[in-house]
Design an enzyme around this catalytic site. Sequence first.
Site, PDB file in Angstrom:
ATOM      1  N   SER A 237       0.858  -1.201   0.000  1.00 47.17           N
ATOM      2  CA  SER A 237       0.000   0.000   0.000  1.00 47.17           C
ATOM      3  C   SER A 237       0.885   1.239   0.000  1.00 47.17           C
ATOM      4  O   SER A 237       2.032   1.190   0.451  1.00 47.17           O
ATOM      5  CB  SER A 237      -0.871   0.040   1.257  1.00 47.17           C
ATOM      6  OG  SER A 237      -0.110   0.492   2.361  1.00 47.17           O
ATOM      7  N   ASP A 238       0.359   2.351  -0.490  1.00 44.47           N
ATOM      8  CA  ASP A 238       1.047   3.598  -0.216  1.00 44.47           C
ATOM      9  C   ASP A 238       0.865   3.874   1.278  1.00 44.47           C
ATOM     10  O   ASP A 238      -0.035   3.323   1.920  1.00 44.47           O
ATOM     11  CB  ASP A 238       0.522   4.749  -1.083  1.00 44.47           C
ATOM     12  CG  ASP A 238       1.573   5.856  -1.202  1.00 44.47           C
ATOM     13  OD1 ASP A 238       2.487   5.902  -0.341  1.00 44.47           O
ATOM     14  OD2 ASP A 238       1.490   6.671  -2.134  1.00 44.47           O
ATOM     15  N   TRP A 239       1.736   4.726   1.800  1.00 44.40           N
ATOM     16  CA  TRP A 239       1.767   4.930   3.253  1.00 44.40           C
ATOM     17  C   TRP A 239       0.482   5.626   3.710  1.00 44.40           C
ATOM     18  O   TRP A 239       0.198   6.747   3.309  1.00 44.40           O
ATOM     19  CB  TRP A 239       3.022   5.712   3.633  1.00 44.40           C
ATOM     20  CG  TRP A 239       4.220   4.836   3.912  1.00 44.40           C
ATOM     21  CD1 TRP A 239       4.973   4.853   5.048  1.00 44.40           C
ATOM     22  CD2 TRP A 239       4.795   3.807   3.094  1.00 44.40           C
ATOM     23  NE1 TRP A 239       5.969   3.899   4.982  1.00 44.40           N
ATOM     24  CE2 TRP A 239       5.880   3.241   3.805  1.00 44.40           C
ATOM     25  CE3 TRP A 239       4.494   3.275   1.832  1.00 44.40           C
ATOM     26  CZ2 TRP A 239       6.666   2.203   3.289  1.00 44.40           C
ATOM     27  CZ3 TRP A 239       5.269   2.243   1.330  1.00 44.40           C
ATOM     28  CH2 TRP A 239       6.330   1.719   2.049  1.00 44.40           C
ATOM     29  N   ALA A 240      -0.304   4.921   4.476  1.00 42.86           N
ATOM     30  CA  ALA A 240      -1.618   5.406   4.918  1.00 42.86           C
ATOM     31  C   ALA A 240      -2.627   5.414   3.778  1.00 42.86           C
ATOM     32  O   ALA A 240      -3.582   6.184   3.794  1.00 42.86           O
ATOM     33  CB  ALA A 240      -1.537   6.787   5.563  1.00 42.86           C
ATOM     34  N   GLY A 241      -2.431   4.526   2.836  1.00 48.13           N
ATOM     35  CA  GLY A 241      -3.363   4.427   1.719  1.00 48.13           C
ATOM     36  C   GLY A 241      -4.402   3.325   1.910  1.00 48.13           C
ATOM     37  O   GLY A 241      -5.202   3.055   1.011  1.00 48.13           O
TER      38      GLY A 241
END
Length: 803
Positions: A237-241
């Site tokens: 995932s993208d960071w905090a995605g």
Amino acid sequence: MKKTNTSIEKQIDAIISKMSLHEKIEMCHANSRMTSAGVPSQGIDELTMNDGPHGVREENLRHSWITQGRTDDFCTYLPTGSALAATWNRDMAYLHGSVLGEEARFRNKDVILGPGINIVRTPICGRNFEYMSEDPCHISELVVQSVKGIQDADTAACVKHFALNNQELDRSGVNVEVSDRALREIYLPAFKAAADADAYSFMGAYNIYKGQHCCHNKYLLNDILKDEWGWDGVVISDWAGTHDTEEAALYGLDIEMGTVVKDLIRYNEYFLGDPFEELCKTDEKYVKCLDDKVRRILRLMFKINKFSPDRKPGSFNTKEHQQSAYQIASEAMVLLKNDGILPLKKDVKKLLVVGDNAVTQHCHGGNSSAVKALYEITPLQGLINKYGKENIDFVKNISCRYDPIPTEYLDITELKAGCRAFVMECYDNTMFQGDPTVYYVDKVEAIHEGVARRFTGVITIPETGDYTFYVNADRGSKFIMNGEIVRLFTSANNGVPYIFTKHYEKGYRIKIRFDALTVGMSPVELLWTRDTSEMPVDDLLDKARAADAVIYCGGLNHTYDTESTDRPHMDLLGDQNELIPLLAKANPNTIVTITAGSPVTMPWLDEVKAVVWSWYSGMEGGNALADVISGNVCPSGKMPFTLPYKLEDCPAHRYGEYQATNCKYNEDIYVGYRGYEKDGIAPMFAFGYGLSYASFEYADLDVITNDDSIEVNFSISNTSDIDAKEVAQVYVGINGVEDRPLQELRGFEKVSIKGGETKRVSIVIKKDDLRVWNGGWTLINGSYTVYVAAASDDVRLKADILI
Ligand code: BGC
């Protein structure tokens, strides 16, 4: 469909069979900012990651973004994505990848978070500098080599951001509406090329598509990437995605990173932590998904030889890496205009260099892609190296950069130590309730734990003048000056910084309170810029008159070309558009260099003698630029995106929407040159455009149609006496079919040709690559025109063929 390595799959079976449910779960989410768990019970180390994409990011503390302050992590700073794309050279892409892969390996990283390959749809997207091009064929050819370069070093590439992450405005909230054919023909092909090249991992994008976040998007991840394309890699995932356990479990996400939890180190609270474990206890279908995720992660570990004693050791900051950075930079420089002044003679005596970008080091900017470079040669340093210090006068002129407010102007807040600082109170709730943890900080940024930070401090204005403030934070944040709310960040801000200018007298005191929330995706920033002209314009112009030539180093910087916000407009910063014509009038030998990673307007174009686009070109950029200016290197870069006269000319803005919440890509497949050409809108500089000191003639086109491919053969003669490189481009258009672009890039080749020499070039295009999306891929039979061109608007040869 990929061939399965049965021996590896058997070993994976054996590992999985011995794993507990909890161990498996642990592998699917972060256990620090940049790692996820291995299988400690079986001696398998954690998976280590780092940004990317143009240098290996510095070492931060395990659970935060705070630097460890080490001295052994200064790395090779490579030209950024758009510069790499401007080389149009597959070998440069391989070199770029191999430096990244080798340095990541040396630093014990398993995955490098790059390359970034989203389509440059709008000129003002903050991340254009990290991305490559407006054309899918162009990116596809380069990304394959970049991935290969990285992975040949036993490091996994993480190709990002899949998919449709074409703006930073509301990047985690915007739902993209795009037609299937634009998705297939424009936005996905480079990802497909990377998947086919066996990129070991992909990063999901922040944005939403079909109402579902891309990090757990059934259609993109399961249906297309994993099923249709048969890709067996890992989706990170993208960071905090990540936003939902059920979706993350079922819809293709393998490792969840960067989620904001109440206490930052309670990684078990991630969506794919405890909540996923609970789901697995209720229904076998989740366990099946979990096993698939674990299998993919272990497979990646095998592919990078994580368990092999023969894993390549990597290398760091070698002379070869620096040389690669130089080579890529020197092939990236684009000569946009030259009224005969360049190359500038080496014996030129009085050279006046003006502008902030002559001395700005850009490596540290841009957000997650910031690089702690071993060094960065600025344009001024490069010019001094070439022309000698004694021949160069330099005036920085106005600063275009926003900087943190220097602590010398802050009141003392920490009385015991006498320290001038902001007080930062960190809260674990967005209501600023309870007992905060208090820190003293020299700049306003979101560090340490918590989701809400209250900064307080008092500034004393050092000199009478105009001060421009730049404030950013998430929705719900408040910026207060002397008791007055100057900005309330609402959802309508969507990551856009608030910029305002005020005039203050020397000694004026401003009490700041900034209640900054960090629940979403905006960075927390309080910066300013002051009118710091070093000398009155008249004096500067006198200097310009007295010089043999003026080099104005202008463009943007990473206050604007940056992750998480878009640019507010397409113009140059500060007073550059006013100053450049004045300089050009004072000295007709005025050359402009543009440091930028995305299009800018150039209203002064007709008034200057030459323009060189010099990008964020890495640690050797200044030397490469000086070599191009002096003629040591013959320029060979070409633009990877169209430079329009104005933003409204760009198809994404003319037809499409550019907005938060829900954004319709109405321009459909007419992205970039496809859209300008459709409506006959002449750009300032076309896609694929770039001049050389040499001149080339194209001749003898011969197109051979085979069963599966077409072979485009032609000759290029270098009619000058300068050894040079030319980027030849092949575009193909379908005739007599409605609603198709006039032409589309289908192949290119960068060819070295000695002065006076003629070379035969052969570009093979697969017929499959001519297919259009029509609910499925279809090759339309009929008449096509093949265009051999030096730029999208500079066709040199053409031929009609039947397919
Ligand atoms: C960026 C990614 C980056 C990640 C980790 C995110 O904010 O969008 O590109 O790899 O942070 O730093």
